[in-house]
Design a protein around this motif. Structure first.
Motif: not given
Length: 288
Positions: A177, A180-181, A184
């Protein structure tokens, strides 16, 4: 010498600063993890002028030797993103815990189960006061091998061999991943269970007890000293600094800072490799 175009953007001070709070990696430290002579001199000059300096970092206490020679007076640092206040006086590696804001093992395990479901492939490590413990698939740091290797359920069990050591942070790593994703996603699923942030360039999340952050622990330390947010100048570069930079009366994003940090800071300085913190401290002292 810093060029005029690269000079820090400095906000006006409503009151004289009484405390400087600075992150370490990517902020005070250069990329080679050294503290420049200019920075060492600026820190000493601030303390000599009566301005307290607090190192406020995501690092554990055992990684603080890099700056322990540069603390003055109180000798305290905030480690683990606010999970611990540590006295850096004394022998290297023997720093004393003054305050601990632990993550309850049951809450940590709840987060483990939640993130495993939301982001399959996530592996975990548990940072306790005595060291790091991690799952077999968690990528350990070469210079900081885990004290033990086992599934998270065993690492967080009530009958664990280290159950008497408070949990400071839960670390969650994902192999694919975008960082930042991942942050979040984790906050969307588990923000009600713990405080979740990141400071690594990889998809590595740092998870603390609810309400625990650099800002909240710094606020406690300042309250003990009768220091208001308006009397604090803070420096940072990554998402785990956002709350602290928002809380402080004056804040600086480094030239190498994450976009979220640039968006909230009231001032900007140059990058960590250009002594951005030292430059601002020099300007503060020149204005006293």
């Amino acid at each position: 010498m810093t060029s005029a175009s690269a000079r820090p953007r400095t906000p006006a001070f409503s009151v004289p600063p009484r405390l400087i709070a600075t992150d370490l990696d990517g902020t005070l430290l250069r990329d080679d993890k050294s503290v420049s002579e200019r920075t060492i001199a600026a820190l000493a000059a601030a303390e000599a002028a009566g301005i307290e300096v607090f190192f406020v970092t995501g690092r554990p206490a055992r990684w603080m030797d890099v700056v322990s020679d540069h603390v003055h007076g109180h000798g305290l640092a905030i480690c683990g993103n606010g999970a611990a206040v540590v006295d850096l006086h004394g022998d290297a590696g023997g720093h004393r815990f003054v305050k601990i804001r632990a993550l309850e093992p049951a809450s940590a395990l709840d987060v483990v189960h939640t993130l495993r479901a939301a982001a399959p492939g996530t592996s975990f490590a548990v940072e306790r006061t005595g060291g790091l413990h991690h799952e077999p698939t968690y990528p350990p740091l070469q210079l900081d091998p885990g004290e033990s290797v086992a599934p998270a359920e065993k690492l967080l069990a009530e009958d664990s061999d280290v159950a008497d050591q408070p949990v400071l942070k839960l670390l969650a790593h994902h192999p694919t991943l975008v960082p930042d994703e991942f942050l979040t996603l984790a906050r969307a699923h588990a923000a009600d269970k713990a405080a979740i942030t990141r400071s690594s360039p990889s998809a590595l999340l740092e998870i603390s007890g609810p309400g625990v952050s650099k800002a909240s622990t710094l606020a406690l330390c300042c309250a003990e000293r009768g220091i208001t947010p308006q009397e604090v100048v803070a420096f940072g570069d990554m998402p785990n600094d956002v709350e602290m930079l928002t809380w402080a009366g004056t804040s600086y994003a480094m030239g190498n800072a994450h976009p979220d940090v640039l968006a909230v800071a009231s001032g900007h300085t140059v990058a960590n490799n250009e002594d951005g913190v030292a430059i601002v401290i020099e300007e503060i002292l020149a204005g006293l």
